[in-house]
Design a protein around this motif. Structure first.
Motif, mmCIF file in Angstrom:
data_model
loop_
_atom_site.group_PDB
_atom_site.id
_atom_site.type_symbol
_atom_site.label_atom_id
_atom_site.label_comp_id
_atom_site.label_asym_id
_atom_site.label_seq_id
_atom_site.Cartn_x
_atom_site.Cartn_y
_atom_site.Cartn_z
ATOM 1 N N TYR A 71 -37.190 69.942 -31.288
ATOM 2 C CA TYR A 71 -37.801 68.737 -31.828
ATOM 3 C C TYR A 71 -38.977 68.325 -30.952
ATOM 4 C CZ TYR A 71 -33.737 68.262 -34.789
ATOM 5 O OH TYR A 71 -32.760 68.479 -35.700
ATOM 6 N N SER A 72 -39.993 67.779 -31.573
ATOM 7 C CA SER A 72 -41.151 67.324 -30.815
ATOM 8 C C SER A 72 -40.774 66.060 -30.041
ATOM 9 C CB SER A 72 -42.321 67.041 -31.765
ATOM 10 O OG SER A 72 -42.027 65.915 -32.552
ATOM 11 N N ARG A 73 -41.582 65.717 -29.056
ATOM 12 C CA ARG A 73 -41.334 64.531 -28.235
ATOM 13 C C ARG A 73 -41.340 63.282 -29.105
ATOM 14 N NH1 ARG A 73 -45.389 61.767 -25.610
ATOM 15 N NH2 ARG A 73 -44.565 60.181 -24.222
ATOM 16 N N VAL A 74 -42.251 63.204 -30.066
ATOM 17 C CA VAL A 74 -42.348 62.039 -30.952
ATOM 18 C C VAL A 74 -41.075 61.924 -31.796
ATOM 19 C CG1 VAL A 74 -43.646 61.052 -32.886
ATOM 20 C CG2 VAL A 74 -44.861 62.140 -30.997
ATOM 21 N N ALA A 75 -40.564 63.052 -32.303
ATOM 22 C CA ALA A 75 -39.349 63.024 -33.125
ATOM 23 C C ALA A 75 -38.149 62.560 -32.309
ATOM 24 C CB ALA A 75 -39.093 64.401 -33.720
ATOM 25 N N ARG A 76 -38.051 62.988 -31.042
ATOM 26 C CA ARG A 76 -36.935 62.556 -30.191
ATOM 27 C C ARG A 76 -36.997 61.055 -29.925
ATOM 28 N NH1 ARG A 76 -38.206 67.388 -27.239
ATOM 29 N NH2 ARG A 76 -39.140 66.101 -25.640
ATOM 30 N N ILE A 77 -38.186 60.544 -29.663
ATOM 31 C CA ILE A 77 -38.345 59.110 -29.426
ATOM 32 C C ILE A 77 -37.977 58.325 -30.688
ATOM 33 C CG2 ILE A 77 -40.051 57.286 -28.962
ATOM 34 C CD1 ILE A 77 -41.497 59.361 -27.150
ATOM 35 N N GLN A 78 -38.447 58.775 -31.845
ATOM 36 C CA GLN A 78 -38.143 58.094 -33.108
ATOM 37 C C GLN A 78 -36.635 58.109 -33.377
ATOM 38 O OE1 GLN A 78 -40.264 56.399 -35.032
ATOM 39 N NE2 GLN A 78 -38.572 55.833 -36.386
ATOM 40 N N ALA A 79 -35.950 59.208 -33.078
ATOM 41 C CA ALA A 79 -34.499 59.285 -33.280
ATOM 42 C C ALA A 79 -33.788 58.275 -32.377
ATOM 43 C CB ALA A 79 -34.001 60.701 -33.002
ATOM 44 N N ARG A 80 -34.218 58.141 -31.116
ATOM 45 C CA ARG A 80 -33.606 57.168 -30.213
ATOM 46 C C ARG A 80 -33.801 55.749 -30.722
ATOM 47 N NH1 ARG A 80 -36.447 58.838 -25.491
ATOM 48 N NH2 ARG A 80 -35.960 61.027 -25.542
ATOM 49 N N ILE A 81 -34.993 55.436 -31.231
ATOM 50 C CA ILE A 81 -35.269 54.095 -31.763
ATOM 51 C C ILE A 81 -34.357 53.802 -32.953
ATOM 52 C CG2 ILE A 81 -37.011 52.692 -32.971
ATOM 53 C CD1 ILE A 81 -39.122 54.166 -31.219
ATOM 54 N N GLU A 82 -34.221 54.781 -33.873
ATOM 55 C CA GLU A 82 -33.374 54.575 -35.053
ATOM 56 C C GLU A 82 -31.904 54.440 -34.675
ATOM 57 O OE1 GLU A 82 -34.210 57.723 -37.803
ATOM 58 O OE2 GLU A 82 -36.256 57.032 -38.153
ATOM 59 N N GLN A 83 -31.445 55.207 -33.699
ATOM 60 C CA GLN A 83 -30.055 55.102 -33.258
ATOM 61 C C GLN A 83 -29.789 53.735 -32.636
ATOM 62 O OE1 GLN A 83 -29.604 58.450 -30.684
ATOM 63 N NE2 GLN A 83 -29.234 59.888 -32.370
ATOM 64 N N ALA A 84 -30.731 53.255 -31.855
ATOM 65 C CA ALA A 84 -30.559 51.943 -31.220
ATOM 66 C C ALA A 84 -30.577 50.827 -32.258
ATOM 67 C CB ALA A 84 -31.657 51.712 -30.180
ATOM 68 N N ALA A 85 -31.385 50.977 -33.287
ATOM 69 C CA ALA A 85 -31.488 49.934 -34.312
ATOM 70 C C ALA A 85 -30.235 49.870 -35.179
ATOM 71 C CB ALA A 85 -32.712 50.183 -35.191
#
Length: 160
Positions: free
Chosen positions: A138-152
């Motif tokens: 996964y790209s760095r942007v995709a990993r960051i977006q996944a963390r944001i969605e999991q936290a939300a």
């Protein structure tokens, strides 16, 4: 590579038409010719499996959508293929050929025709075999977006 043939043959004495599949090197069409069958048309495809799929799809269309029953008996055919026969009084050889061509297009455009490029199987509900390096990282942007969605979507423990 062995190619496949889907064929339509007719028998003037029986007033019958038959759809089937074989390979170009097979003697099947010669055997039918010795028994009085005449070749109407053949369709050459990439593999015998595709030819069989086309034959089965055409037979399904003829039997269950057009309601045309099998015509000859095992005694009249002597060896094999009686279930793929139809009466020329109910459907013409040209119509059977049209069904074969139509089903060939449907089979070639079906999603089952294209498999994974690495040769993995697609067999219903069984997931494909995974191998190392199968999916790109996964790209760095995709990993960051996944963390944001999991936290939300995470429910805090004290509110439950």
């Amino acid at each position: 590579m062995i190619t496949g043939l889907t064929y339509v043959i007719t028998h003037p004495d029986f007033r019958a038409v038959k759809v089937g599949y074989t390979t170009p090197k097979s003697k099947r069409l010669e055997q039918f010719g010795r028994r009085g069958w005449q070749l109407y048309r053949t369709l050459e495809v990439a593999t015998p499996e595709i030819a069989r799929r086309i034959e089965q799809a055409a037979l399904f269309e003829i039997r269950y959508r057009r309601f045309i029953p099998a015509y000859l008996t095992p005694n009249e055919m002597r060896e094999f293929g009686w279930t793929e026969t139809c009466s020329l009084g109910l459907i013409a050889a040209r119509e059977v050929w049209d069904v074969v061509c139509w089903q060939a297009g449907v089979v070639h455009l079906s999603p089952q025709m294209s498999g994974p490029p690495d040769g993995r199987r697609r067999n219903g509900s069984t997931p494909p075999r995974r191998v190392r390096g199968d999916t790109p990282r996964y790209s760095r942007v995709a990993r960051i977006q996944a963390r944001i969605e999991q936290a939300a979507t995470r429910i805090p423990k004290d509110q439950s």
